[in-house]
Design a protein around this motif. Structure first.
Motif, PDB file in Angstrom:
ATOM      1  N   HIS A 110      30.677 -41.551  11.670  1.00 40.64           N
ATOM      2  CA  HIS A 110      29.696 -40.678  11.244  1.00 40.64           C
ATOM      3  C   HIS A 110      28.545 -40.591  11.543  1.00 40.64           C
ATOM      4  CE1 HIS A 110      26.315 -43.732   9.646  1.00 40.64           C
ATOM      5  NE2 HIS A 110      27.212 -44.710   9.684  1.00 40.64           N
ATOM      6  N   ALA A 111      28.123 -39.532  11.315  1.00 40.88           N
ATOM      7  CA  ALA A 111      26.761 -38.449  12.832  1.00 40.88           C
ATOM      8  C   ALA A 111      25.855 -39.198  11.864  1.00 40.88           C
ATOM      9  CB  ALA A 111      26.804 -37.765  12.043  1.00 40.88           C
ATOM     10  N   ILE A 112      24.946 -39.567  12.738  1.00 38.10           N
ATOM     11  CA  ILE A 112      23.449 -39.410  12.817  1.00 38.10           C
ATOM     12  C   ILE A 112      22.560 -39.398  13.640  1.00 38.10           C
ATOM     13  CG2 ILE A 112      24.224 -41.890  11.788  1.00 38.10           C
ATOM     14  CD1 ILE A 112      23.286 -42.782  14.916  1.00 38.10           C
ATOM     15  N   ALA A 113      21.067 -39.014  13.219  1.00 41.08           N
ATOM     16  CA  ALA A 113      20.267 -38.348  13.805  1.00 41.08           C
ATOM     17  C   ALA A 113      20.007 -38.329  15.580  1.00 41.08           C
ATOM     18  CB  ALA A 113      19.010 -38.549  13.649  1.00 41.08           C
ATOM     19  N   ALA A 114      19.989 -37.372  16.550  1.00 36.80           N
ATOM     20  CA  ALA A 114      20.303 -37.401  18.001  1.00 36.80           C
ATOM     21  C   ALA A 114      18.310 -38.416  18.479  1.00 36.80           C
ATOM     22  CB  ALA A 114      19.762 -36.484  18.343  1.00 36.80           C
ATOM     23  N   ASP A 115      18.592 -38.514  19.594  1.00 36.08           N
ATOM     24  CA  ASP A 115      17.574 -39.550  19.868  1.00 36.08           C
ATOM     25  C   ASP A 115      16.275 -38.949  20.374  1.00 36.08           C
ATOM     26  OD1 ASP A 115      19.138 -42.038  19.877  1.00 36.08           O
ATOM     27  OD2 ASP A 115      20.053 -41.839  21.666  1.00 36.08           O
ATOM     28  N   GLN A 116      16.402 -36.762  20.291  1.00 30.76           N
ATOM     29  CA  GLN A 116      15.505 -36.721  20.452  1.00 30.76           C
ATOM     30  C   GLN A 116      15.788 -35.953  20.271  1.00 30.76           C
ATOM     31  OE1 GLN A 116      14.877 -36.138  24.966  1.00 30.76           O
ATOM     32  NE2 GLN A 116      13.867 -38.041  24.728  1.00 30.76           N
ATOM     33  N   THR A 117      14.714 -34.664  19.280  1.00 38.04           N
ATOM     34  CA  THR A 117      14.616 -33.438  18.168  1.00 38.04           C
ATOM     35  C   THR A 117      13.417 -32.728  18.494  1.00 38.04           C
ATOM     36  OG1 THR A 117      13.461 -34.729  16.549  1.00 38.04           O
ATOM     37  CG2 THR A 117      15.778 -34.442  16.880  1.00 38.04           C
ATOM     38  N   ALA A 118      13.404 -31.313  18.915  1.00 38.99           N
ATOM     39  CA  ALA A 118      12.370 -30.542  18.953  1.00 38.99           C
ATOM     40  C   ALA A 118      11.928 -30.617  17.632  1.00 38.99           C
ATOM     41  CB  ALA A 118      13.654 -29.327  18.800  1.00 38.99           C
ATOM     42  N   GLU A 119      10.795 -30.027  17.838  1.00 35.52           N
ATOM     43  CA  GLU A 119       9.155 -29.937  16.489  1.00 35.52           C
ATOM     44  C   GLU A 119       9.653 -28.890  15.321  1.00 35.52           C
ATOM     45  OE1 GLU A 119       5.763 -28.632  17.834  1.00 35.52           O
ATOM     46  OE2 GLU A 119       5.469 -30.691  20.037  1.00 35.52           O
ATOM     47  N   ASN A 120      10.610 -27.728  15.873  1.00 37.62           N
ATOM     48  CA  ASN A 120      10.859 -27.140  14.659  1.00 37.62           C
ATOM     49  C   ASN A 120      11.904 -27.656  14.166  1.00 37.62           C
ATOM     50  OD1 ASN A 120      11.647 -26.468  17.140  1.00 37.62           O
ATOM     51  ND2 ASN A 120      12.250 -23.706  16.202  1.00 37.62           N
ATOM     52  N   ALA A 121      12.350 -28.771  14.572  1.00 30.07           N
ATOM     53  CA  ALA A 121      13.954 -29.166  14.096  1.00 30.07           C
ATOM     54  C   ALA A 121      14.458 -29.273  12.493  1.00 30.07           C
ATOM     55  CB  ALA A 121      14.374 -30.539  14.795  1.00 30.07           C
ATOM     56  N   PHE A 122      15.524 -28.455  12.242  1.00 28.69           N
ATOM     57  CA  PHE A 122      15.447 -28.562  10.777  1.00 28.69           C
ATOM     58  C   PHE A 122      15.203 -29.838  10.205  1.00 28.69           C
ATOM     59  CE2 PHE A 122      18.825 -27.500   6.939  1.00 28.69           C
ATOM     60  CZ  PHE A 122      17.539 -27.027   6.231  1.00 28.69           C
ATOM     61  N   ALA A 123      15.973 -31.176  10.420  1.00 28.11           N
ATOM     62  CA  ALA A 123      15.585 -32.249   9.645  1.00 28.11           C
ATOM     63  C   ALA A 123      14.033 -33.168   9.663  1.00 28.11           C
ATOM     64  CB  ALA A 123      16.482 -33.307  10.654  1.00 28.11           C
ATOM     65  N   LEU A 124      13.474 -32.204  10.706  1.00 19.41           N
ATOM     66  CA  LEU A 124      12.274 -33.144  10.448  1.00 19.41           C
ATOM     67  C   LEU A 124      10.818 -31.857   9.417  1.00 19.41           C
ATOM     68  CD1 LEU A 124      11.412 -33.776  14.231  1.00 19.41           C
ATOM     69  CD2 LEU A 124      12.147 -34.641  12.540  1.00 19.41           C
TER      70      LEU A 124
END
Length: 310
Positions: A110-124
């Motif tokens: 299954h999918a999990i969060a990426a190691d790095q995300t942008a500041e405006n990433a939807f998950a954040l």
């Protein structure tokens, strides 16, 4: 607030994470309801900037190169909506407000969060802030039915999970008469559904592919039609509704063809559509997450998302 004369009496709102998710999950349903004269509003939370790119000549659009995939997928979803007949498509908070969060695969499949995300990433995104964007849409459109993902986002993608959270929270907030008067008059959504893939349909499709010689001998994406099913497959006993939109399979497939960067017309998805046809992609299934189950057929399932609403 008085209902505008031009507003359809039955209105459906769908909330999805990235372009193409909506067509894969509910493309036929949307096309059927548009043809039936029902209101269909589609809300997309990100432009899918970190999605894969299946077209070699467009690989330069990738995030680690020109970073323009989101702009391209904006044109793809416009073409897909046209194929389905949907004329009311929105971007949550406006185009580019939230960025694709990316993902990686867990060893368990299954999918999990990426190691790095942008500041405006939807998950954040701040949950209340993101929900408020949707509250305004809910109170404007005033849908009787909302469709989104389950709590796991189908297969664990962090943006799918966040879309579920935002949609469910916004539905609650939109109904509170004392909440944010500036976002419109309160509106309670009568029924909320989570999109689903029926286990029986998945197994039947896998068997049909195997019999037709398509796939890899283990079926679609390495799945054994008689073996364990992945996270995104729902046991039939948990289903509440099956919308038969078999007459709109061609529209759904045309909409999928509008996503060449994401869906391969030569891949197993279209092979399955050719082998199984309407039975695979023309009947779309749902779990009831809120509201009262309407009249059902002999199989115990509703045939209409608006069932029981008068």
């Amino acid at each position: 607030m008085n209902q505008p004369e031009h507003r359809p009496s039955r209105r459906l709102l769908l909330v999805h994470a990235h372009p193409d998710d909506e067509t894969i999950g509910q493309g036929a349903t949307m096309a059927r309801y548009v043809a039936d004269g029902r209101g269909v509003t589609m809300v997309t939370c990100t432009a899918g900037e970190l999605g894969e790119i299946l077209v070699p000549e467009l690989e330069h659009l990738a995030a680690d190169r020109d970073d323009r995939l989101g702009e391209h997928r904006r044109t793809e979803i416009a073409a897909a909506m046209a194929a389905l007949g949907v004329t009311d498509h929105r971007w949550l908070g406006g185009f580019g407000r939230y960025r694709d969060s990316g993902m990686q695969w867990h060893p368990d499949g299954h999918a999990i969060a990426a190691d790095q995300t942008a500041e405006n990433a939807f998950a954040l995104a701040d949950l209340t802030e993101a929900a408020d964007h949707l509250v305004a849409i809910i109170r404007e459109v005033r849908p009787q039915v909302l469709v989104t993902y389950d709590q796991f986002g189908g297969y664990g993608h962090p943006d799918h999970i966040q879309a579920h959270r935002v949609a469910m929270y916004a539905a609650q907030l939109a109904a509170v008469t004392s909440y944010r008067h500036d976002l419109g008059e309160a509106w309670a959504i009568a029924k909320i559904y989570w999109g689903a893939i029926a286990e029986s349909a998945m197994r039947a499709g896998l068997r049909a592919m195997r019999e037709a010689g398509a796939g890899d001998g283990e079926g679609f994406s390495g799945l054994d039609p008689d073996g364990p099913m992945p996270h995104f497959v729902t046991p039939d006993a948990d289903l509440a509704c099956a919308v038969d939109a078999s007459a709109f399979v061609d529209a759904k497939l045309d909409a999928l063809r509008a996503y060449p960067t994401q869906v391969s017309v030569d891949g197993p998805f279209f092979a399955l559509s050719n082998n199984v046809g309407a039975s695979a992609f023309g009947v779309e299934h749902y779990r009831l997450a809120a509201g009262t189950l309407g009249p059902v057929g002999d199989d115990g399932l509703e045939t209409d998302l608006f069932a029981g609403l008068g």
